[in-house]
Motif scaffolding. Sequence first.
Motif, mmCIF file in Angstrom:
data_model
loop_
_atom_site.group_PDB
_atom_site.id
_atom_site.type_symbol
_atom_site.label_atom_id
_atom_site.label_comp_id
_atom_site.label_asym_id
_atom_site.label_seq_id
_atom_site.Cartn_x
_atom_site.Cartn_y
_atom_site.Cartn_z
ATOM 1 N N LEU A 60 0.810 -1.220 0.000
ATOM 2 C CA LEU A 60 0.000 0.000 0.000
ATOM 3 C C LEU A 60 0.842 1.269 0.000
ATOM 4 C CD1 LEU A 60 -2.913 -0.967 2.416
ATOM 5 C CD2 LEU A 60 -3.055 -0.543 -0.041
ATOM 6 N N TRP A 61 2.076 1.162 0.506
ATOM 7 C CA TRP A 61 2.937 2.330 0.497
ATOM 8 C C TRP A 61 4.252 2.011 -0.135
ATOM 9 C CZ3 TRP A 61 1.474 7.093 1.095
ATOM 10 C CH2 TRP A 61 2.452 8.068 1.164
ATOM 11 N N PRO A 62 4.789 2.791 -1.003
ATOM 12 C CA PRO A 62 4.285 4.049 -1.551
ATOM 13 C C PRO A 62 3.070 3.813 -2.462
ATOM 14 C CG PRO A 62 6.278 3.406 -2.704
ATOM 15 C CD PRO A 62 6.073 2.401 -1.605
ATOM 16 N N PRO A 63 2.315 4.874 -2.745
ATOM 17 C CA PRO A 63 1.120 4.705 -3.579
ATOM 18 C C PRO A 63 1.473 4.075 -4.919
ATOM 19 C CG PRO A 63 1.198 6.920 -2.671
ATOM 20 C CD PRO A 63 2.503 6.258 -2.340
ATOM 21 N N PRO A 64 0.607 3.213 -5.415
ATOM 22 C CA PRO A 64 0.888 2.564 -6.698
ATOM 23 C C PRO A 64 0.835 3.557 -7.856
ATOM 24 C CG PRO A 64 -1.280 1.949 -5.899
ATOM 25 C CD PRO A 64 -0.635 2.754 -4.827
ATOM 26 N N GLU A 65 1.421 3.153 -8.952
ATOM 27 C CA GLU A 65 1.507 4.004 -10.131
ATOM 28 C C GLU A 65 0.131 4.396 -10.660
ATOM 29 O OE1 GLU A 65 3.460 3.500 -14.500
ATOM 30 O OE2 GLU A 65 4.558 2.688 -12.803
#
Length: 157
Positions: A60-65
């Motif tokens: 979940l982190w970092p936000p997905p592309e």
Amino acid sequence: EAAQAYESLGAPPGSRWAEQALLRASAMRGAMTRRWASFGLATVSALVVLVGAWRSRRSLWPPPEEFTWAGPVLGLLALAGLSRPDDERSAVLTVSLGGLGLLWVTGARLRSRRLTIRTRVLEAALATFLSASLLFIAISVAELWPRVLDTLMGGAE
């Protein structure tokens, strides 16, 4: 209760008032059916999203592309929706903010799995279901069905 009240009006059979009572009763039943369907879809969708978030919590982190590319567009859509009337505003905000959440969780779930052809087809079907559910819920809760039907039958203004 409202549908029964409309149907119990003592209008003469075949009169305009009897027709109106039947139309109003039918509209009330349709609204009730859509509310229950929205509640069911919201429950199922929330469970699917929560299970997906739990299973892919490490991704979940970092936000997905998917989120980083489409997130700003949905954020601008939410800002633009603030200038609309109340019912439209709530629908636009539901779709744009709900879409942000779906993008984040779906992107994290895709990042955490090995993507075979079967997995891709299942994920596409699941994403289609969640997106359609979100749109149905937004339209139903904002009670925009008459407008949607008018647009489908008469075309956009």
